[in-house]
Scaffold this motif. Structure first.
Motif, PDB file in Angstrom:
ATOM      1  N   GLN A 257     -29.089  25.090   3.720  1.00 18.38           N
ATOM      2  CA  GLN A 257     -29.780  24.165   2.828  1.00 18.38           C
ATOM      3  C   GLN A 257     -30.565  23.122   3.624  1.00 18.38           C
ATOM      4  O   GLN A 257     -31.709  22.798   3.285  1.00 18.38           O
ATOM      5  N   SER A 258     -29.956  22.604   4.689  1.00 18.53           N
ATOM      6  CA  SER A 258     -30.639  21.589   5.496  1.00 18.53           C
ATOM      7  C   SER A 258     -31.878  22.164   6.166  1.00 18.53           C
ATOM      8  O   SER A 258     -32.924  21.508   6.227  1.00 18.53           O
TER       9      SER A 258
ATOM     10  N   VAL B   2     -20.668  19.346  10.079  1.00 21.20           N
ATOM     11  CA  VAL B   2     -20.789  20.439   9.121  1.00 21.20           C
ATOM     12  C   VAL B   2     -20.368  21.752   9.775  1.00 21.20           C
ATOM     13  O   VAL B   2     -20.752  22.037  10.914  1.00 21.20           O
TER      14      VAL B   2
ATOM     15  N   ASP C  58     -23.716  27.788   4.592  1.00 20.95           N
ATOM     16  CA  ASP C  58     -24.535  27.495   3.414  1.00 20.95           C
ATOM     17  C   ASP C  58     -25.105  26.084   3.462  1.00 20.95           C
ATOM     18  O   ASP C  58     -26.272  25.855   3.102  1.00 20.95           O
ATOM     19  N   ASP C  59     -24.287  25.122   3.895  1.00 20.88           N
ATOM     20  CA  ASP C  59     -24.778  23.744   3.993  1.00 20.88           C
ATOM     21  C   ASP C  59     -25.889  23.634   5.032  1.00 20.88           C
ATOM     22  O   ASP C  59     -26.903  22.951   4.814  1.00 20.88           O
TER      23      ASP C  59
ATOM     24  N   SER D 262     -20.037  24.708   7.452  1.00 21.98           N
ATOM     25  CA  SER D 262     -20.434  25.741   6.499  1.00 21.98           C
ATOM     26  C   SER D 262     -21.855  26.234   6.768  1.00 21.98           C
ATOM     27  O   SER D 262     -22.793  25.427   6.909  1.00 21.98           O
TER      28      SER D 262
ATOM     29  N   LYS E  97     -26.107  18.492  -2.526  1.00 21.00           N
ATOM     30  CA  LYS E  97     -26.171  18.362  -1.075  1.00 21.00           C
ATOM     31  C   LYS E  97     -25.109  17.383  -0.589  1.00 21.00           C
ATOM     32  O   LYS E  97     -25.075  16.229  -1.033  1.00 21.00           O
ATOM     33  N   THR E  98     -24.274  17.842   0.298  1.00 28.93           N
ATOM     34  CA  THR E  98     -23.230  16.983   0.868  1.00 28.93           C
ATOM     35  C   THR E  98     -23.543  16.576   2.298  1.00 28.93           C
ATOM     36  O   THR E  98     -22.833  15.749   2.864  1.00 28.93           O
ATOM     37  N   TRP E  99     -24.611  17.142   2.873  1.00 27.91           N
ATOM     38  CA  TRP E  99     -24.911  16.925   4.287  1.00 27.91           C
ATOM     39  C   TRP E  99     -25.948  15.844   4.583  1.00 27.91           C
ATOM     40  O   TRP E  99     -26.083  15.441   5.744  1.00 27.91           O
TER      41      TRP E  99
END
Length: 435
Positions: free
Chosen positions: A280-281, A272, A276-277, A274, A410-412
C-alpha cells in the motif's frame, strides 16, 4: 511596471549598475508560519518536528536562545521542552505549501520577475528600480502586514551577493532586516569577517579544501584568480567568485527546468512487517510521483523501488531495484503495477521495515513520445482519465480519488501527533473569530 521597464531600457548601456536582485527569505519559516494563526505564541519558543516527530527541523529565535540544537532527536530534549515550556508542532506540509504560494504571489507585485528558490525564499528581479533599498523595506513591511511573516531582504547585483546580503541582514541588528550590497569596495571590511562557509553554494567540504589554500573569508575568496579556482575547484566555484565580484553568472529561473528524476519516500510511523502494508505504501508513493510527473508534463521510462529497515536495527536490510516500463507513461495504474512487481522481488519476511520509496527515471516530455506501427504507448483515454483524477484531487484535496491498491485503511502513514489544523486548505479548519 512600465516605468521600471522604461528606466531599465534607458540605462541599458550601464547594465551592471541597474541590474538588481532581491532575495526575500522567511525567518525561521516553519515556526513563523505556525505563529501566524497562533499569535499567542509570538516571542515564545516554538519548534517544528520532522516526519514521525523524530527530530527538530525548525526553531524560533527564542528556541535557539534556549539552546535547542538543529536536527536533534526530540526524545533527547524532552526534559528541556518540559522545563522551558517549548511549544512543539508536527510538520504541516499542506499549510506550509499554501502559505509559500501566497508569499511568492505577494512578492510578485513588487518585481518584474520572480524565482521561487525554495519553500521559504524567493529571488525577485527589481532591476531598474530607482530606489531598491526603499523597495526592499516595502517588501519586508508588506509581507508582515498582510501575512504576519517576518522576513529579511538582501539586495545586490547577483544571486550570490543577494544571498550574502540576506545573511548579513539576518545577523546585524543595525540593518533592520534589509541589506543592500551595492558599492562592494565599501564592504571589504565586512567581507573579511564573514567566513567562506556562509557563501551560497560553498559547503563544508569545499570550505575545508579552501582553508588548505589559505582562503578563510569571503574577501579571501573574492580576491582569488578565477582561472586558479576553476583549475582546482571547478567551474561552479569559479562562477561563484565572479558573482562575488558583481559579474552575473546565475540567471533567474522563472520557469524551473523539468526534473530529471522524481522520488517519493517516507518513514513508517512504526516498524512494518506485513507485505500488504508495504505494498500500500509503495502504491501511495507511486501515485504521488506520477502526479508530480504529470504536473511537469513528462513521461517516465523506468520505475525504481527501495525498501529498508532502520540502520540501527539488529538485522539490517537495505535493497532497491528498478524496472524498465514497456513504454514511457504517466499513467498511475501502470506505474503502481510495475512498482508492485519490483516490491515482490525486494520483500523478505522476518524484517522490521522502517521506510519505503518509489522513484521515476528516464523522464521525457510528453510531446516527445514516439509511436510505432502497432500503436504501443499511452492511449488518449488514459491521458484523459489521469487528468480527471488530478483535477478532482486538486479541487477537493489530495486523496479524494485514488487507486484501490493504495488501500482504504492505512496503519503505516507517518505519525504527526502535534500537527496544527490545515487553516487555509480545509474548510473545517478555517479559524472562527468570536466577538
Amino acid at each position: 511596471h512600465l516605468r521600471r521597464r522604461c528606466y531599465l531600457l534607458y540605462h541599458s548601456t550601464e547594465e551592471f549598475c541597474f541590474l538588481m536582485l532581491a532575495l526575500v527569505d522567511m525567518n525561521s519559516s516553519f515556526s513563523s508560519i505556525e505563529q501566524i494563526f497562533r499569535p499567542d505564541l509570538r516571542d515564545k519558543p516554538v519548534i517544528v518536528a520532522s516526519n514521525n516527530d523524530a527530530a527538530v527541523v525548525a526553531r524560533s529565535k527564542e528556541a535557539k536562545e534556549l539552546g535547542v540544537p538543529a536536527f536533534v532527536p526530540i526524545f533527547q530534549i524532552k526534559d528541556l521542552i518540559a522545563a522551558q515550556n517549548i511549544h512543539t508542532f508536527s510538520s504541516n506540509y499542506e499549510l506550509y505549501g499554501d502559505i509559500s504560494s501566497r508569499f511568492s504571489s505577494l512578492l510578485s507585485q513588487f518585481c518584474l520577475e520572480i524565482e521561487r528558490y525554495s519553500i521559504d525564499e524567493c529571488f525577485c528581479n527589481i532591476s531598474g528600480d530607482p530606489d531598491p533599498l526603499k523597495t526592499a523595506f516595502l517588501m519586508k513591511t508588506e509581507v508582515w502586514r498582510q501575512q504576519r511573516i517576518p522576513v529579511c531582504v538582501g539586495v545586490s547585483h547577483t544571486k550570490t551577493l543577494a544571498k550574502l546580503a540576506n545573511y548579513l541582514a539576518k545577523k546585524s541588528l543595525k540593518l533592520n532586516g534589509v541589506c543592500l550590497l551595492d558599492q562592494l569596495d565599501h564592504w571589504e571590511k565586512v567581507f573579511k569577517k564573514v567566513t567562506v562557509g556562509n557563501v551560497w553554494g560553498v559547503g563544508t567540504r569545499t570550505s575545508n579544501r579552501l582553508a588548505l589554500w589559505g582562503i578563510y573569508s569571503v574577501q579571501d575568496l573574492r580576491s582569488q584568480p578565477t582561472k586558479r579556482i576553476r583549475k582546482e575547484f571547478g567551474v561552479t566555484l569559479e562562477r561563484t567568485v565572479c558573482e562575488l565580484n558583481g559579474e552575473r553568472c546565475f540567471e533567474l529561473e522563472t520557469q524551473p527546468p523539468p526534473k530529471k528524476e522524481i522520488i517519493s519516500s517516507r518513514s513508517f510511523s512504526h516498524k512494518v512487517t506485513s507485505f500488504d502494508d508495504i505494498k500500500q505504501s509503495v502504491a501511495d508513493h507511486s501515485m504521488r510521483v506520477s502526479e508530480k510527473l504529470r504536473k511537469q508534463n513528462s513521461l517516465a521510462g523506468a520505475v525504481y523501488v527501495m525498501l529498508h529497515t532502520s540502520r540501527f536495527a539488529e538485522h539490517r536490510y537495505h535493497r532497491s531495484a528498478y524496472i524498465q516500463l514497456p513504454y514511457p507513461t504517466n499513467d498511475s495504474r501502470i506505474i503502481i503495477e510495475n512498482a508492485a512487481k519490483v516490491l515482490r522481488e525486494l520483500f523478505k519476511p522476518g524484517y522490521l521495515y522502517a521506510k519505503s520509496g518509489v522513484g521515476l527515471f528516464d523522464l521525457i516530455n510528453n510531446r516527445n513520445q514516439q509511436s510505432d506501427l502497432f500503436q504501443i504507448g499511452q492511449s488518449e483515454n488514459a491521458y484523459k482519465l489521469m487528468s480527471v483524477i488530478d483535477n478532482i484531487n486538486y479541487r477537493y484535496g489530495r486523496g479524494h480519488v485514488f487507486i484501490g491498491a493504495q488501500g482504504t485503511e492505512k496503519t503505516w502513514p507517518m505519525s504527526r501527533r502535534f500537527k496544527s489544523p490545515s487553516y487555509t486548505t480545509r474548510f473545517s479548519d478555517i479559524p472562527i473569530i468570536k466577538i
